[in-house]
Design an enzyme around this catalytic site. Sequence first.
Site, mmCIF file in Angstrom:
data_model
loop_
_atom_site.group_PDB
_atom_site.id
_atom_site.type_symbol
_atom_site.label_atom_id
_atom_site.label_comp_id
_atom_site.label_asym_id
_atom_site.label_seq_id
_atom_site.Cartn_x
_atom_site.Cartn_y
_atom_site.Cartn_z
ATOM 1 N N GLY A 42 110.865 1.331 -1.535
ATOM 2 C CA GLY A 42 111.857 1.681 -0.524
ATOM 3 C C GLY A 42 111.181 2.009 0.802
ATOM 4 O O GLY A 42 110.525 1.150 1.380
ATOM 5 N N SER A 109 104.652 -1.001 -3.297
ATOM 6 C CA SER A 109 105.238 -0.967 -1.971
ATOM 7 C C SER A 109 105.285 0.488 -1.489
ATOM 8 O O SER A 109 104.258 1.153 -1.423
ATOM 9 C CB SER A 109 106.609 -1.641 -1.996
ATOM 10 O OG SER A 109 107.069 -1.934 -0.710
ATOM 11 N N TRP A 110 106.470 1.021 -1.143
ATOM 12 C CA TRP A 110 106.555 2.435 -0.784
ATOM 13 C C TRP A 110 106.090 3.322 -1.937
ATOM 14 O O TRP A 110 105.532 4.396 -1.721
ATOM 15 C CB TRP A 110 107.973 2.803 -0.384
ATOM 16 C CG TRP A 110 108.165 4.288 -0.270
ATOM 17 C CD1 TRP A 110 108.782 5.119 -1.150
ATOM 18 C CD2 TRP A 110 107.680 5.124 0.800
ATOM 19 N NE1 TRP A 110 108.707 6.429 -0.715
ATOM 20 C CE2 TRP A 110 108.049 6.455 0.480
ATOM 21 C CE3 TRP A 110 106.976 4.882 1.977
ATOM 22 C CZ2 TRP A 110 107.740 7.537 1.310
ATOM 23 C CZ3 TRP A 110 106.660 5.965 2.800
ATOM 24 C CH2 TRP A 110 107.042 7.268 2.464
ATOM 25 N N ASP A 255 102.841 -12.269 -0.503
ATOM 26 C CA ASP A 255 103.595 -11.041 -0.240
ATOM 27 C C ASP A 255 103.774 -10.919 1.268
ATOM 28 O O ASP A 255 102.824 -10.594 1.986
ATOM 29 C CB ASP A 255 102.837 -9.838 -0.796
ATOM 30 C CG ASP A 255 103.628 -8.531 -0.694
ATOM 31 O OD1 ASP A 255 104.568 -8.467 0.125
ATOM 32 O OD2 ASP A 255 103.302 -7.592 -1.434
ATOM 33 N N HIS A 283 106.191 -10.348 -3.302
ATOM 34 C CA HIS A 283 106.209 -8.885 -3.220
ATOM 35 C C HIS A 283 106.827 -8.237 -4.446
ATOM 36 O O HIS A 283 106.397 -7.164 -4.876
ATOM 37 C CB HIS A 283 106.989 -8.458 -1.970
ATOM 38 C CG HIS A 283 107.017 -6.972 -1.757
ATOM 39 N ND1 HIS A 283 105.898 -6.247 -1.416
ATOM 40 C CD2 HIS A 283 108.033 -6.065 -1.847
ATOM 41 C CE1 HIS A 283 106.214 -4.976 -1.292
ATOM 42 N NE2 HIS A 283 107.497 -4.843 -1.560
#
Length: 307
Positions: A42, A109-110, A255, A283
Amino acid sequence: MALFPPIECYRQGHFSVGQGHQLYLEESGNRDGIPVVVLHGGPGGGCSPVLRRFFDPQRFRIIVFDQRGAGQSRPLASIHDNTTADLVTDLESIRAHLGLDQWMVFGGSWGATLALAYLAEHPQRVSGMVLRGVFLCRQQDRDWLYTEGGAARLFPQAWQRLLAAAPEGEGGLLERYRRGLETPKARHYARAWCNWEATLALMPTLADGAGSDDELCMATQEIHYFLHQGFLPSPLLERCAGSQVPTEIIQGDRDFVCPADQALALHKVLPNSVLHWVEGGSHSSSHPAIAEALVQAVRRMETRISV
């Protein structure tokens, strides 16, 4: 090696972390297994049952939760008292609540950003890390996502759709969308916002219209965090440099959300890290090659931390 078969939780519910936030928290797998906490992306992405399936349920105690304002946590899409420092504190609260001395940290990711922020503050609590699609949240990383000199050059049509859907008025792209998310058309702006990220992740986009709760969470929290530089007091690379925590890094060479220079930069400052390139990998953790690489990385990490 495919993902492990679906499994049910043996415990789930909400956990109060104060300031009006109730986090959705679940446990599955082996109660006496290797503890691993899963950090979703996120910000605001929320978790899903798929996140349990990267781990052998006979070997791992799998802890999955929705971060503040995301998924099934409450209040929905809340950005009040919602900073990276708050999320790190929440992780420590969950760890202490579960009576764990250490745990493996798994995030993409986040989720990788948060894992590194947690490592910087509590290195003694991390037995090992498995990270995917590293996002360092530097100015250059945010510019790649949200300025015309970044990913917009690779996906010009999608970029123009994002611009066309933005609320009118002064300010940059993030500020304009922030204002839009405070209007009755908030869910329409959330859909446009999330479609841009889906394009970069090589995932299907959705027709124009009102976004779901998940899309509202994602758009609201990403904009909140990125307008505040991720609420990071100093660069993650500097804060984590030299850490000896065993780390497996999975990076797809396609990605376009988190370009590979970030994974390489992290690998260079973590002497006990191994960087695995996934040819053709995008990703998303649901990409078959990425999913396979993550399952294998977890297996390797189990061996590394058991020595």
